[in-house]
Design an enzyme around this catalytic site. Structure first.
Site, PDB file in Angstrom:
ATOM      1  N   ASP A 499       0.862  -1.166   0.000  1.00 13.26           N
ATOM      2  CA  ASP A 499       0.000   0.000   0.000  1.00 13.26           C
ATOM      3  C   ASP A 499       0.911   1.232   0.000  1.00 13.26           C
ATOM      4  O   ASP A 499       2.091   1.131   0.343  1.00 13.26           O
ATOM      5  CB  ASP A 499      -0.899  -0.031   1.240  1.00 13.26           C
ATOM      6  N   ASP A 866      -1.545  -0.990   5.952  1.00 18.66           N
ATOM      7  CA  ASP A 866      -1.845  -0.513   7.297  1.00 18.66           C
ATOM      8  C   ASP A 866      -3.083  -1.175   7.874  1.00 18.66           C
ATOM      9  O   ASP A 866      -3.457  -0.928   9.013  1.00 18.66           O
ATOM     10  CB  ASP A 866      -2.022   1.010   7.309  1.00 18.66           C
ATOM     11  N   ASP A 870      -7.056  -2.512   3.518  1.00 12.91           N
ATOM     12  CA  ASP A 870      -6.358  -3.619   2.866  1.00 12.91           C
ATOM     13  C   ASP A 870      -6.684  -4.976   3.481  1.00 12.91           C
ATOM     14  O   ASP A 870      -6.004  -5.953   3.202  1.00 12.91           O
ATOM     15  CB  ASP A 870      -4.837  -3.388   2.955  1.00 12.91           C
TER      16      ASP A 870
END
Length: 1178
Positions: A499, A866, A870
């Site tokens: 990410d 994080d 996700d």
């Protein structure tokens, strides 16, 4: 036939899905269906069986006659037990369910029944189902309707007649719409709640804590311990009393430790899972009642107190706002603002409406604005028990997904291979013992003893030693793991996705400036928002957020906190019964008030703005890429809506006349320099309308564009270094973000994913329209003013033949193009996946889809994020790493407390170290068995065997101690480009084991022949057999050689470079090696000692003979060591078939194909999808 069915019911009634309204029909053999809102959908094979009385009694008799062995067989093979006692029948009539889960495991489950009276059923399932259940009751002449269900892994499955299958009970409320949830604010009656509880069960995540007696019974019946029990009985009958006693004591200690650990873990998980709190519910009479959370059911209306609540359910927020800490769920430590669910007619889904859903196990920090006086909030329960978010976490720990890892599969196959070898050894021993006129009992005992030697029962435990050491080291580094087998999988990761925001770049952003739209153009960049004149732009920066106050401190998204800080405005929130704020703004229900700074704090020539009240919020959604608020000025006048979000998304909701002509070029300019850009818009609202009931779609359409907020997002200092390490180790790195594609490309260059000399080719795929088919196009640059330069650059690339020159390129794809590729260009999708490095504007579900697609190319995929947006991708990946302060979260199997990606190389190095250690231990245990197997067969041939204490010395003093400490070595400090092997049947591994075994056996035979050749040799007493004729020369020679073999083979199979630190760094292992070598030298070279007498060794005085045996051992060691070195350096590759070796991995074959295709991708050449044409669309 007892059934439980129903039809659609209005308001607060439960909804039973009608299969006639769905297409296609679900698989009726499955107890659950592919529900859009459920991330984990099972597809299990379910068969119904009915008890047959005479068969049951026959099995009881058989169990008594077999001394319980029949029941033991039924425990190990549940299907056999069911087939023996039952007959198959239709599912509605079943007493027993035989279920095969997703991993092939079989479970026997009992069908339970629950009486539901006529009135209760009508209130629970809806009156529209009345005639159906009345017919059923009359047919069976029953006064009560029976709900039939079974429990599996904490989930209740109920029989649904219309579906013809057992379904998850959650399917009953799966079709609730948002509007129906709002109608449930009146609450349930006590009778309705009781009726639903009979259907749904208690709201409890129950982790059973079994007694020590239960655990002991289950542990002893494990095949491993049953094998140990049989082995001990066999050894006792063969008079190996010391050895049997030691193994018995060790097994007892092992069982005791195992029971303690299981009990401890169960107790810990039970305390973590069980959440029972008093909750205030609203009854349909309007009264409020305090009940235990255990009694809650879907449909209960809950009052969240102002001070918050540790939530024991999943609920939809209907009124008020809640600030919630979801770190347990997502790993994200930043509190999240939850806002009321819109009263729309769309179907409710917990994932789609995450910002309106309160999840079980999370902490509601504060609640406001939902009850009279502005205190507390109102919510309706939608999920209970194991169906909740916390239930999903507990379930993933209790019942982890099976890992499809080749090493574990090969380990089972190798054990079977050893079993076949044991069969051969058994036959050989029978023949040899028969020729020596041994008794039948002796032949049976000796033959079975071979099996206990060749199949080491400690092998499964031994190969987990490396994983245990790795898990301990990771924990010290702040990386926590809830799935230890995945540590070995880390060693095979070939691609890692990251990410961007908060992972590769800093979480916080600094405001770079504001660019306001004036007319059809942009004004100059204003570096400080305080310098903006009073107006809509300044108001939007101050008000368009979901920041809240807790104890006087602002909590919320770091970006929004920075945005408010840059304006200098102050946030106020009305407290409880304080009506002053509401009165100040025309009596409207105020969520928050934004007040401008005093005039003396403002720059000169800037006049003071007026305060603004926020009365409605529509929170940010990753899928929508925007958020909005409704505000009013003092007196309740001048109502306005403000919108903030991704520039492309905001622009699509603005009227064309308000958009500056240079919008695209300006956005590209900022994004290409790595700035984070947000757009803002507004529109005036009629204050006479009901602003609190306006739908989001109505609020966010036809906006007027205000301008751009430009923020600088710095790359974390650790990111470039880590990416460089991974690329040097030939690990692909991929960025998956929700940000702008040009910003993502800039960050990819900044952190080293894309080198400065490498080209970036943008992929544009568009779905078909009524006038044109789907189109796919590859081009350099991102269009607009740079189009000409990019086109010229593309022509230069083609004309100069840079593809053939080896200049690498990377593809960049946005979310819309990714969706179009999946839907209309599946034939190009694998090629794009092979070369794409940047995925931008990706929604959470698209991230999960990407990880799954990469895994289908045979990549071992890692994902680091994080945890907030996700979760799906982290859990779908082979290795998911969540950057979080929590020790464990539902987000991923690995959780790192460090806030940067430096944990990734460490995790891969530990994974490689653990995998190599597991390989070493497996080879060592296998070779130990083969050495002892060879020793016993050789000694059987000469009518003798190893002694009781000799076996004990080898198995405990040598092998067990070595196996424990040899895996303690830590990982290498560097990541090598070559990944360790994962297959035990790979050519190097298989030939290594085969050749080592051959040399070890030849050395033992040579030792025996050397002994025979000595002039002083005296044959053993042939009238005795086995260990009865000890001590003798044959046994002593084989004992001495094999003892050294056990020690030096541990050195040979212990790998160091490039995956582990050198052997000498494992101090404990080296110290043990010195002690054991000294012990063996003592036994071989020195005169008769007390050890010789204890071990029943023959006293040989010929020093030349002893030195000759020592030289033979040294030759064996150097031969095996040289062989292992040659194998490690690829000498055996010449044995492969001629020609280029074709990899079994799809991504490697695709990579070779693309490297041989200099014309791909075709730049600036529109490609049409073969799946659809203009004619087909019209």
């Amino acid at each position: 036939m007892e059934t439980f069915g129903g039809s659609k019911q209005e308001g607060r009634r439960l909804t039973l899905p009608d299969p006639g309204l769905r297409s296609p029909e679900p698989d009726l053999t499955s107890p659950c269906f592919a529900l859009p809102c459920q991330t984990a959908v099972s597809h299990m094979d379910v068969q119904g069986y009915k008890w047959i009385c005479w068969r049951v009694w026959l099995c009881y008799i058989g169990a008594v006659l077999s001394l319980g062995l029949l029941l033991l067989l039924f425990k190990w093979r549940p299907r056999w037990g069911v087939l023996a006692r039952c007959r198959q029948c239709p599912l509605p009539m079943a007493d027993i369910i035989l279920l095969r889960d997703d991993f092939g495991e079989q479970h026997v489950l009992t069908v339970l029944t629950e009486e539901v009276d006529e009135e209760g059923l009508g209130q629970t399932t809806g009156e529209g189902n009345e005639y159906e259940w009345r017919d059923t009751v009359q047919l069976h002449k029953e006064e009560k309707l029976l709900l039939r269900y079974y429990m599996f892994q904490g989930i209740r499955y109920v029989w649904m007649v219309r579906k013809g299958a057992f379904c998850k009970v959650s399917v009953l409320n799966d079709d609730w719409s948002c509007a129906e949830l709002h109608q449930m604010q009146q609450g349930l009656s006590c009778q309705e709640q009781s009726s639903r509880r009979k259907v749904y069960g208690q709201n409890l995540i129950d982790v059973p804590v079994k007694s020590y007696l239960q655990l002991l019974f289950e542990e002893v019946l494990n095949p491993f311990y049953m094998f140990q029990v049989c082995s001990i009985i066999l050894w006792m009958s063969d008079k190996y009393y010391y050895y049997a006693a030691c193994i018995f004591i060790i097994s007892l200690i092992s069982i005791a430790i195992s029971l303690y650990e299981i009990r401890k873990q169960s107790t810990t998980l039970h305390k973590m899972a069980q959440l029972i709190v008093p909750v205030t519910v609203r009854r349909n009479t309007g009264e409020e009642e305090s009940v235990s959370s255990v009694d809650l059911v879907p449909g209960d209306c809950i009052l969240i107190p102002p001070e918050g609540l540790l939530l024991p359910f999943d609920a939809a927020l209907l009124a008020g706002e809640c600030m919630v800490n979801e770190s347990m769920l997502t790993g994200e430590s930043i509190p999240v603002m939850k806002t009321p669910l819109p009263a729309a007619g769309e179907r409710y889904c917990t994932e789609a409406q995450r910002r309106h859903t309160l999840f079980c196990g999370t902490q509601a920090i504060q609640a406001k604005g939902g009850c009279p006086g502005g205190r507390g909030a109102l919510a309706v329960v939608v999920r209970t028990g194991f169906f909740t978010a916390k239930g999903d976490l507990v379930s993933s720990i209790l019942y982890p997904q099976a890992i499809n890892f080749r090493f574990y599969r090969d380990a089972i196959k190798f054990l079977l291979l050893l079993g076949v070898l044991a069969l051969g050894g058994t036959i050989y021993s029978i023949v040899m013992l028969s020729l020596s006129n041994a008794t039948v009992v002796e032949i049976v005992i000796r033959s079975l003893d071979i099996v206990t030697i060749i199949v080491p029962p400690a092998l499964p435990a031994a190969i987990t030693t490396g994983t245990i050491y790795a898990q301990s080291r990771l924990k010290k580094q702040g990386i926590f793991c809830i799935s230890p087998p995945r540590i070995n999988v880390c060693g095979k990761v070939s691609l890692f996705c990251f990410d961007k925001t908060g992972t590769l770049t800093e979480e916080g952003l600094d405001v770079w400036g504001v660019m306001e739209a004036t007319g059809n153009t942009f004004s100059e960049l204003v570096p400080d928002p305080r310098l903006l004149p009073p107006g809509h732009m300044l108001t939007s920066l101050a008000c368009c957020h979901t920041v809240a106050l807790l104890g006087g401190q602002q909590l919320g998204d770091p970006l929004e906190l920075k945005m408010i800080e840059s304006t200098g405005w102050e946030l106020e929130e009305p407290e409880g019964e304080d009506e002053r704020a509401h009165a100040e703004f025309g009596g409207r229900r105020v969520l928050a008030v934004m007040r401008p700074p005093p005039q003396e704090l403002l720059p000169q020539d800037i006049s003071m703005s007026q305060a603004v009240a926020i009365i409605q919020r529509f929170p940010f959604s990753s899928a929508l890429q925007r958020m909005s608020v409704i505000t009013v000025a003092p007196g309740g006048q001048v109502a306005a809506a403000f919108l903030k979000g991704a520039p492309e998304m905001v622009a699509s909701h603005c009227i064309q006349e308000s958009m500056p002509a240079e919008f695209s070029s300006t956005l590209r300019s900022f994004a290409s320099e790595g700035f984070r850009v947000l757009a803002l818009a507004y529109k005036p609202l009629d204050e006479k309308t009901d602003l609190n009931s306006m739908s989001r779609d109505k609020v966010e359409r036809d906006m007027c564009f205000l301008g751009l907020l430009v923020m600088k997002n710095q790359v974390k200092p650790e990111s470039p270094e880590v990416i460089s390490i991974l690329r040097q180790a030939r690990l692909r790195t991929v960025m998956v973000t929700g940000d702008n594609i040009l910003t993502a490309v800039n960050v990819a260059r900044s952190c080293g994913m894309v080198a400065s000399h490498e080209k970036v080719i943008f992929v544009h795929a568009s779905p078909p329209t009524g006038q044109s088919p789907a189109v796919l196009k590859f081009h350099l640059g991102e269009g607009g003013v740079e189009a000409d330069a990019s086109q010229q650059e593309a022509m230069d690339v083609l004309s100069q033949g840079l593809y053939q020159s080896g200049v690498s390129y990377h593809l960049a794809v946005n979310g819309k193009s990714f969706s179009a590729l999946c839907d209309f260009f599946p034939e190009y999708m694998p090629k794009v996946l092979m070369r794409a490095t940047v995925y931008a504007r990706m929604a959470p579900d698209q991230k999960t889809q990407l990880v799954t697609a990469l895994k289908q190319l045979n990549y071992r995929v890692g994902m680091c994020g994080d945890g907030a947006n996700d979760c799906g991708a982290l859990r779908a990946a082979d290795v998911g790493v969540s950057l979080s302060e929590a020790e464990a979260s539902v987000a991923s199997p690995f959780t790192s407390k460090t806030d940067n990606i430096s944990c990734v190389p460490l995790l891969i190095r530990e994974g490689r170290c653990s995998l190599v250690t597991s390989f070493s231990l497996f080879k060592y245990m296998a070779l130990y068995s083969l050495i002892q197997f060879a020793s016993v067969l050789i000694l059987y041939t000469v009518k003798t065997n190893l002694g009781d204490l000799q076996f004990l010395f080898f198995d405990l003093a040598l092998v067990t101690l070595l196996a424990i400490v040899m895996g303690k070595g830590g990982p290498s400090n560097e990541l090598h480009p070559q990944r360790p092997p994962a297959s035990l049947f790979a050519l190097p591994v298989a030939l290594s084991l085969l050749l080592h075994t051959l040399f070890l056996i030849l050395t033992q035979v040579a030792a025996l022949l050397i002994t025979y050749s000595q002039s002083w040799f005296v044959p053993l007493n042939s009238t005795l057999a086995g260990a009865a004729n000890l001590p003798n020369m044959e046994d002593t020679s084989v004992f001495a050689v094999s003892g050294f073999q056990y020690i030096f083979i541990s050195i040979i199979v212990t790998k160091g470079y490039p995956y582990k630190k050198p052997l000498y760094t494992n101090v404990l292992f080296v110290f043990l090696l010195l002690i054991l070598f000294a012990a063996m030298f003592l036994l071989l070279l020195f005169p008769l000692t007390i050890l010789h007498r204890i071990l029943q060794l023959y006293e040989i005085t010929d020093m030349n003979y002893k030195l000759l045996l020592l030289a033979l051992v040294a030759l064996n060691f150097f031969t095996c060591y040289l062989l292992e070195v040659l194998i490690d350096h690829g000498v055996l590759n010449c044995l492969r078939t001629r020609g280029q070796h074709m990899s079994k991995k799809q991504y490697k074959r695709l990579d070779n194909l693309l490297s041989e295709s200099p014309s791909w991708p075709p730049l600036d050449q529109p490609l049409s999808s073969p799946q659809c044409t203009v004619i087909g669309l019209s």
